[in-house]
Design a protein around this motif. Structure first.
Motif, short mmCIF file in Angstrom:
data_model
loop_
_atom_site.label_atom_id
_atom_site.label_comp_id
_atom_site.label_asym_id
_atom_site.label_seq_id
_atom_site.Cartn_x
_atom_site.Cartn_y
_atom_site.Cartn_z
N UNK A 12 0.88 -1.22 0.11
CA UNK A 12 0.06 -0.16 -0.05
C UNK A 12 0.98 1.20 0.20
N UNK A 13 0.25 2.22 -0.30
CA UNK A 13 0.98 3.56 -0.67
C UNK A 13 0.28 4.78 0.02
N UNK A 14 0.72 5.68 0.48
CA UNK A 14 -0.03 6.96 0.58
C UNK A 14 1.04 8.28 0.85
N UNK A 15 0.50 9.40 0.47
CA UNK A 15 1.39 10.48 0.35
C UNK A 15 1.60 11.18 1.88
N UNK A 70 6.96 9.52 0.72
CA UNK A 70 5.87 8.67 0.46
C UNK A 70 6.07 7.75 1.67
N UNK A 71 4.79 7.24 2.03
CA UNK A 71 4.82 6.06 3.36
C UNK A 71 4.20 5.12 2.37
N UNK A 72 5.04 3.64 2.35
CA UNK A 72 4.60 2.53 2.18
C UNK A 72 4.51 1.46 3.10
N UNK A 73 3.74 0.61 2.92
CA UNK A 73 3.92 -0.77 3.71
C UNK A 73 4.50 -1.73 2.41
N UNK A 74 5.71 -2.35 2.80
CA UNK A 74 6.37 -3.16 2.04
C UNK A 74 6.61 -4.35 2.65
N UNK A 125 6.44 -14.37 6.09
CA UNK A 125 6.19 -12.94 5.42
C UNK A 125 6.73 -11.78 6.47
N UNK A 126 7.92 -10.92 5.98
CA UNK A 126 8.15 -9.77 6.70
C UNK A 126 7.53 -8.74 6.40
N UNK A 127 7.22 -7.59 7.47
CA UNK A 127 6.73 -6.37 7.00
C UNK A 127 7.47 -5.18 7.64
N UNK A 128 7.34 -4.28 6.73
CA UNK A 128 8.14 -2.82 7.26
C UNK A 128 7.42 -1.38 6.72
N UNK A 129 7.66 -0.38 7.20
CA UNK A 129 7.16 0.66 6.85
C UNK A 129 8.16 1.48 6.30
N UNK A 130 8.06 1.88 5.04
CA UNK A 130 9.08 2.66 4.26
C UNK A 130 8.59 4.09 3.93
N UNK A 131 9.26 4.97 4.56
CA UNK A 131 9.37 6.51 4.28
C UNK A 131 10.19 6.88 3.13
N UNK A 132 9.48 7.29 1.90
CA UNK A 132 10.57 7.58 0.82
C UNK A 132 10.72 9.09 0.92
N UNK A 133 11.78 9.84 0.78
CA UNK A 133 11.90 11.20 0.61
C UNK A 133 12.57 11.44 -0.71
N UNK A 134 13.19 12.67 -0.86
CA UNK A 134 13.75 12.97 -1.96
C UNK A 134 15.16 12.29 -2.29
N UNK A 135 15.69 11.82 -1.29
CA UNK A 135 17.04 11.14 -1.39
C UNK A 135 16.87 9.80 -1.73
N UNK A 176 13.36 15.90 7.27
CA UNK A 176 14.41 16.62 7.17
C UNK A 176 15.16 16.01 5.63
N UNK A 177 14.30 15.25 4.85
CA UNK A 177 14.71 14.92 3.47
C UNK A 177 15.36 13.50 3.73
N UNK A 178 15.18 12.61 4.67
CA UNK A 178 16.00 11.32 4.69
C UNK A 178 14.89 10.32 4.97
N UNK A 179 15.14 9.29 3.84
CA UNK A 179 14.23 8.29 3.80
C UNK A 179 14.51 7.26 4.91
N UNK A 180 13.81 6.45 5.24
CA UNK A 180 13.77 5.47 6.40
C UNK A 180 13.05 4.10 6.16
N UNK A 181 13.25 3.06 6.56
CA UNK A 181 12.83 1.70 6.65
C UNK A 181 12.68 1.44 8.11
N UNK A 182 11.34 1.33 8.60
CA UNK A 182 11.13 0.75 9.86
C UNK A 182 10.52 -0.54 9.80
N UNK A 183 11.34 -1.54 10.39
CA UNK A 183 11.04 -3.00 10.15
C UNK A 183 10.14 -3.67 11.31
N UNK A 184 9.25 -4.48 10.97
CA UNK A 184 8.48 -5.31 11.91
C UNK A 184 9.19 -6.61 12.24
#
Length: 294
Positions: free
Chosen positions: A8-11, A16-20, A28-38, A70-78
């Protein structure tokens, strides 16, 4: 590995926040991905939560939001904690425990590979509490070359004496008889046998496999994060909260190190508790940005 499509994706503003997710060893592993301009150039921060917690708990969500601002992408894993497709919620104590402390290290490694598959070439690891120890374990053992730095927030400390005392204080019974029983089962090749009506970590009167109990309670000096720091060759930024009542001896243990590693930067935050709430979280990200050269 077989990577699965984004679920899924939402802005959120410019991010961009995506469940991946993907399947790893049948889970099945899950995480929340926050995509920034970098994205994907990086640095991308890979966050690992603490004991029986999840990737959307307050400290994880707050850090991801602040990094995104602050323009930094991150991946928070579950962390799966032995469950298939585990959702973002605290572990239900009624659910049998078959997870092991060291499983998280393998899952961190799997997510590093996932990020590399997504063409990320600069990964910064961040772990909180027990997740800090699991992150340090990964970093101390030949981490992937894409990993450039390590950030540890109130990482777990440990001593055999304290573990036994804490268990008895929490549950009113000694740890050793239960650990001896679990150890005997593991040595007999029966590590998956379940122990019923056992007190385990934060869960009273639950069921737990013998190998899981052994993993969390056997004498293991590597549970003590300060001991691992000398084995990490990457730059390390470590945060201590002066009012931390969960990992209350971290500053003392760091001060007692025979020699402070030259690649280690320690930040003691006066007034911060174990979860670095509000303005402390902002300060954590500010220091992390400096650490990453941003």
């Amino acid at each position: 590995m077989k990577w699965l499509a984004v679920l899924s994706m939402l802005l959120l503003g410019n991010a961009q926040a995506e469940e991946v997710g993907f399947r790893y060893n049948g889970t099945q592993l899950q995480a929340n991905l926050e995509k920034s301009d970098n994205w994907p150039a990086g640095p991308v921060v890979l966050l690992t939560h603490g004991t029986l917690a999840h990737n959307r708990m307050e400290i994880m969500s707050t850090l991801q939001e602040l990094f995104a601002e602050n323009g930094i992408s991150s991946l928070a894993i579950n962390l799966s904690l032995g469950l298939n497709g585990r959702t973002s919620a605290m572990y239900d104590c009624a659910t049998p425990h078959v997870h092991r402390h060291e499983d998280a290290v393998k899952e961190i490694s799997a997510w590093v590979e996932w990020l590399k598959f997504e063409d990320v070439k600069n990964i910064v690891l961040l772990g909180h509490s027990r997740g800090g120890n699991q992150t340090a374990r990964y970093a101390a053992n030949a981490p992937d070359k894409a990993v450039s730095r390590v950030i540890l927030l109130a990482p777990q400390t440990w001593s055999e004496k304290y573990a036994a005392r804490d268990y008895e204080k929490r549950y009113g019974k000694p740890l050793q008889p239960i650990l001896d029983k679990a150890l005997a089962l593991v040595r007999a090749g029966k590590g998956k046998e379940m122990l019923e009506h056992v007190d385990f970590i934060y869960c009273k009167d639950t069921s737990v496999s013998a190998e899981a109990f052994v993993s969390y309670y056997r004498p293991d000096p590597d549970m003590d994060t300060p001991r691992l720091l000398a084995s990490i060759r990457l730059p390390v930024l470590l945060f201590v909260g002066s009012e931390d009542k969960v990992v209350s001896d971290l500053e003392e243990k760091l001060a007692a190190l025979p020699e402070k590693p030259k690649n280690l930067e320690i930040v003691v935050m006066d007034g911060a508790d174990h979860f670095f709430r509000d303005l402390y979280a902002e300060e954590v990200v500010e220091k992390a940005l400096e650490f990453m050269g941003k």
